[in-house]
Design a protein around this motif. Structure first.
Motif, PDB file in Angstrom:
ATOM      1  N   ASP A 163       0.873  -1.416   0.059  1.00  0.00           N
ATOM      2  CA  ASP A 163       0.046  -0.011   0.134  1.00  0.00           C
ATOM      3  C   ASP A 163       0.922   1.391   0.004  1.00  0.00           C
ATOM      4  OD1 ASP A 163      -2.584   0.851  -0.027  1.00  0.00           O
ATOM      5  OD2 ASP A 163      -2.376   1.554   2.283  1.00  0.00           O
ATOM      6  N   GLY A 164       2.207   1.055  -0.023  1.00  0.00           N
ATOM      7  CA  GLY A 164       2.950   2.084  -0.170  1.00  0.00           C
ATOM      8  C   GLY A 164       3.698   2.595   1.016  1.00  0.00           C
ATOM      9  N   VAL A 165       3.532   2.224   2.067  1.00  0.00           N
ATOM     10  CA  VAL A 165       4.241   2.525   3.256  1.00  0.00           C
ATOM     11  C   VAL A 165       5.755   2.222   3.258  1.00  0.00           C
ATOM     12  CG1 VAL A 165       4.216   2.499   5.936  1.00  0.00           C
ATOM     13  CG2 VAL A 165       1.941   2.106   4.603  1.00  0.00           C
ATOM     14  N   PRO A 166       6.643   3.126   3.493  1.00  0.00           N
ATOM     15  CA  PRO A 166       8.089   2.842   3.632  1.00  0.00           C
ATOM     16  C   PRO A 166       8.671   2.266   4.621  1.00  0.00           C
ATOM     17  CG  PRO A 166       7.532   5.379   3.913  1.00  0.00           C
ATOM     18  CD  PRO A 166       6.404   4.453   3.800  1.00  0.00           C
ATOM     19  N   LEU A 167       8.278   1.241   4.870  1.00  0.00           N
ATOM     20  CA  LEU A 167       8.878   0.426   6.191  1.00  0.00           C
ATOM     21  C   LEU A 167      10.118  -0.261   5.690  1.00  0.00           C
ATOM     22  CD1 LEU A 167       5.634  -1.608   7.096  1.00  0.00           C
ATOM     23  CD2 LEU A 167       6.440   0.513   7.922  1.00  0.00           C
ATOM     24  N   ILE A 168      11.102   0.066   6.802  1.00  0.00           N
ATOM     25  CA  ILE A 168      12.231  -0.622   6.705  1.00  0.00           C
ATOM     26  C   ILE A 168      12.557  -2.048   7.777  1.00  0.00           C
ATOM     27  CG2 ILE A 168      13.472   1.518   6.004  1.00  0.00           C
ATOM     28  CD1 ILE A 168      14.800   1.680   8.722  1.00  0.00           C
ATOM     29  N   SER A 169      11.688  -1.969   8.826  1.00  0.00           N
ATOM     30  CA  SER A 169      11.967  -3.263   9.612  1.00  0.00           C
ATOM     31  C   SER A 169      10.707  -3.564  10.263  1.00  0.00           C
ATOM     32  CB  SER A 169      12.989  -2.495  10.706  1.00  0.00           C
ATOM     33  OG  SER A 169      12.340  -1.510  11.545  1.00  0.00           O
ATOM     34  N   ASN A 170      10.974  -4.613  10.660  1.00  0.00           N
ATOM     35  CA  ASN A 170       9.818  -5.441  11.751  1.00  0.00           C
ATOM     36  C   ASN A 170      10.673  -6.157  12.874  1.00  0.00           C
ATOM     37  OD1 ASN A 170       7.266  -6.617  12.468  1.00  0.00           O
ATOM     38  ND2 ASN A 170       7.402  -8.382  10.992  1.00  0.00           N
ATOM     39  N   GLN A 171      10.143  -5.658  14.043  1.00  0.00           N
ATOM     40  CA  GLN A 171      10.604  -6.072  15.211  1.00  0.00           C
ATOM     41  C   GLN A 171       9.717  -7.323  15.785  1.00  0.00           C
ATOM     42  OE1 GLN A 171      11.595  -4.788  19.745  1.00  0.00           O
ATOM     43  NE2 GLN A 171      11.896  -3.368  18.146  1.00  0.00           N
ATOM     44  N   VAL A 172      10.138  -8.459  16.063  1.00  0.00           N
ATOM     45  CA  VAL A 172       9.538  -9.851  16.344  1.00  0.00           C
ATOM     46  C   VAL A 172      10.414 -10.612  17.156  1.00  0.00           C
ATOM     47  CG1 VAL A 172       8.164  -9.731  14.123  1.00  0.00           C
ATOM     48  CG2 VAL A 172      10.463 -10.961  14.293  1.00  0.00           C
ATOM     49  N   SER A 173       9.549 -11.528  18.048  1.00  0.00           N
ATOM     50  CA  SER A 173      10.446 -12.659  18.620  1.00  0.00           C
ATOM     51  C   SER A 173      10.820 -13.324  17.903  1.00  0.00           C
ATOM     52  CB  SER A 173       9.296 -13.100  19.495  1.00  0.00           C
ATOM     53  OG  SER A 173       9.605 -14.393  20.274  1.00  0.00           O
ATOM     54  N   PHE A 174      12.211 -13.927  18.305  1.00  0.00           N
ATOM     55  CA  PHE A 174      12.992 -14.714  17.393  1.00  0.00           C
ATOM     56  C   PHE A 174      14.287 -15.511  18.345  1.00  0.00           C
ATOM     57  CE2 PHE A 174      15.112 -15.150  12.887  1.00  0.00           C
ATOM     58  CZ  PHE A 174      14.654 -16.247  12.853  1.00  0.00           C
ATOM     59  N   SER A 175      14.014 -16.756  18.397  1.00  0.00           N
ATOM     60  CA  SER A 175      15.003 -17.310  19.347  1.00  0.00           C
ATOM     61  C   SER A 175      15.269 -18.759  19.016  1.00  0.00           C
ATOM     62  CB  SER A 175      14.542 -17.262  20.714  1.00  0.00           C
ATOM     63  OG  SER A 175      13.460 -17.786  21.152  1.00  0.00           O
ATOM     64  N   LEU A 176      16.045 -19.445  19.516  1.00  0.00           N
ATOM     65  CA  LEU A 176      16.213 -20.836  19.512  1.00  0.00           C
ATOM     66  C   LEU A 176      14.843 -21.590  19.640  1.00  0.00           C
ATOM     67  CD1 LEU A 176      19.616 -21.475  21.156  1.00  0.00           C
ATOM     68  CD2 LEU A 176      19.195 -21.464  18.619  1.00  0.00           C
ATOM     69  N   LEU A 177      13.973 -20.938  20.618  1.00  0.00           N
ATOM     70  CA  LEU A 177      12.741 -21.498  20.930  1.00  0.00           C
ATOM     71  C   LEU A 177      11.740 -21.188  20.015  1.00  0.00           C
ATOM     72  CD1 LEU A 177      11.935 -23.580  23.480  1.00  0.00           C
ATOM     73  CD2 LEU A 177      11.029 -21.351  24.676  1.00  0.00           C
ATOM     74  N   ASP A 178      11.799 -19.919  19.697  1.00  0.00           N
ATOM     75  CA  ASP A 178      10.741 -19.286  18.967  1.00  0.00           C
ATOM     76  C   ASP A 178      11.169 -19.063  17.498  1.00  0.00           C
ATOM     77  OD1 ASP A 178       8.621 -17.888  17.671  1.00  0.00           O
ATOM     78  OD2 ASP A 178       8.427 -16.247  19.073  1.00  0.00           O
ATOM     79  N   ARG A 179      11.052 -19.933  16.611  1.00  0.00           N
ATOM     80  CA  ARG A 179      11.513 -19.911  15.238  1.00  0.00           C
ATOM     81  C   ARG A 179      10.684 -19.540  14.256  1.00  0.00           C
ATOM     82  NH1 ARG A 179      12.796 -24.503  17.876  1.00  0.00           N
ATOM     83  NH2 ARG A 179      11.868 -25.586  16.620  1.00  0.00           N
ATOM     84  N   ARG A 180       9.548 -18.816  14.491  1.00  0.00           N
ATOM     85  CA  ARG A 180       8.418 -18.613  13.686  1.00  0.00           C
ATOM     86  C   ARG A 180       8.898 -17.643  12.511  1.00  0.00           C
ATOM     87  NH1 ARG A 180       3.943 -16.142  17.200  1.00  0.00           N
ATOM     88  NH2 ARG A 180       5.888 -15.360  18.368  1.00  0.00           N
TER      89      ARG A 180
END
Length: 482
Positions: A163-180
């Motif tokens: 939709d044209g939003v200039p996003l550069i990043s997405n902050q999410v949970s990420f670990s050896l346990l949470d690999r989504r």
């Protein structure tokens, strides 16, 4: 001591190991705030060691104020501050969004926010897209250097960028346990050129030697550990978690580093990750020297094989990234959203009409043609043909049929919620498309929502849709009478 690696994130230069300040909220939960100058001294120690990037949010206690004290000292090299704005769902006018950003600027004491990250609690409320466009306008005005999001799943990240939003990043949970985040989101980031900032890499401190071969704790009072203990349960429980710890210990001993180093390095080496966020309890525990070891080794194929074998003893955390804040089971400190929202506001509300309750969503054709978005008659809800329309008549993501499908299904879900139902109550969908080349993208977006529900479905190619839309969907649902 090795100084941390850096990378470019849009026009920003960031440390690949950011210092996270969310535990400031936990340290201040009794109502006593940290002394801002003393706390800034602790941040200055990180900065002096090369950890020049800091992450915080509007609801992390006085974290923004503390960071502002550091910024006022103008340390060299420049400090990068990423903060988050997490408003409750509701209308997102230009005035509301500007006020949210100005408050961040005031607390930080800056004329421009380096990275403003936006969080939204329910995609059924479409004002999230309005907010992002308003943030983009403030970026053009110079109040924000770059825009990111936090806890967005792959589908809605695509909607925003399409939709044209200039996003550069997405902050999410990420670990050896949470690999989504290594799943659909990874492919979407590669496609869109969006980078990830990973938090929870140490699961609130659980991924450390302290918990290796230890019994499961019976009582937890630390908000961070309360949250990540729920992640451990969601991933299969304590035994599987211990298997990951033992594997990480094997790798750590091989390199002469710590379990937290291995856990963080695994995330850092994912190709779409720009940086990892490592939490700090200011004045209590500083791990500056240990964190610096992240940049003294890399994981080998043999290391990955050891970790992969341990993954087999766990299960994937359910859903896509961010679902822990939007659908049960809520993997938050409290197990619900009570620490964040008093209630989840409805995107639309039902009205009583001549033939029973119905919902209108404000698109111009509802008034012109005299129809409702959805109408309930007893157990049956009929949902009109719905397009990806923001406000009265703006076409969302005009070149991306998959993104349009995601937006449409959110509108359908919101209409059902207003009538006492949910997306799980849908028994049939009908999809109208204009280009057979869009079938895969539309079907994948439809399957993301309905994969477990399995309603009846018909998809047809039509000559055209009014307004230039690529897809239109109508639906029927049955809501059991209470």
């Amino acid at each position: 001591m090795t100084r941390p690696d850096e990378t470019d994130l849009g026009q920003l230069r960031i440390s690949r190991a950011l210092t996270g300040l969310w535990q400031v909220a936990d340290m201040e939960k009794d109502g006593t705030t940290l002394d801002p100058e003393t706390a800034a001294d602790h941040l200055a120690a990180y900065h002096a060691a090369g950890f020049t990037s800091f992450d915080m949010a509007d609801h992390y206690g006085s974290a923004e104020i503390i960071a502002g004290r550091l910024l006022a000292r103008a340390p060299e090299p420049p400090t990068m501050v990423a903060t988050k704005w997490c408003p409750p769902p509701g209308p997102m006018s230009a005035e509301i969004v500007r006020a949210g950003v100005l408050e961040r600027m005031e607390r930080l004491g800056v004329a421009q926010v380096d990275l403003l990250q936006f969080h939204w609690w329910s995609f059924e409320h479409p004002a999230w897209l309005d907010a992002l466009h308003q943030l983009a306008a403030l970026r053009r005005e110079g109040l924000i250097a770059e825009i990111g999001v936090t806890n967005f799943d792959a589908a809605h990240l695509r909607v925003a960028v399409a939709d044209g939003v200039p996003l550069i990043s997405n902050q999410v949970s990420f670990s050896l346990l949470d690999r989504r985040a290594a799943g659909p989101l990874a492919a979407t980031c590669a496609d869109l050129g969006v980078r990830l900032l990973a938090y929870g890499t140490l699961c609130g401190g659980f991924l450390s030697e302290r918990w290796l071969d230890q019994p499961e704790p019976a009582e937890i009072t630390d908000w961070s550990k309360m949250k990540y203990h729920r992640f451990i349960d969601a991933a299969g429980g304590w035994d599987g978690f211990q298997g990951i710890l033992r594997a990480a210990k094997t790798v750590a001993d091989r390199h002469g580093v710590s379990i937290p180093n291995v856990a963080t390095r695994w995330v850092l080496e994912q190709p779409h990750v720009a940086g990892v966020i490592i939490g700090a309890r200011l004045g209590e525990r500083a791990h500056i020297a240990d964190n610096a070891q992240l940049f003294e080794f890399s994981l080998s194929a043999e290391d990955h094989a050891v970790l992969d074998a341990a993954f087999d003893g766990t299960r994937m955390v359910p859903g896509d990234c961010g679902d822990e804040y939007r659908v049960p089971p809520f993997l938050t400190a409290s197990g619900d959203l009570s620490h964040h929202l008093a209630e989840m506001p409805r995107a639309v509300r039902a009205s009583d009409g001549l033939r029973g309750p119905h919902v209108v969503t404000g698109t111009k054709w509802e008034d012109i043609a005299g129809y409702a978005r959805a109408r309930r008659d007893g157990e049956i809800v009929s949902i009109s043909g719905t397009t990806a329309t923001a406000g009265s008549d703006r076409v969302v993501a005009p070149e991306d049929a998959g993104a349009q499908t995601t937006f449409i299904l959110d509108r359908i879900a919101a209409s059902l919620a207003a009538l006492g139902g949910s997306i799980e109550d849908v028994i049939r969908t009908r999809i109208y498309i204009t280009d057979p080349a869009d079938v895969d993208a539309i079907s994948e977006a439809h399957g993301q929502v309905f994969g477990a529900i399995k309603p009846a479905n018909t998809l047809v190619v039509v000559a055209g849709l009014i307004g230039g839309y690529r897809v239109e969907i109508d639906a029927d649902a049955r809501i059991a009478q209470s």
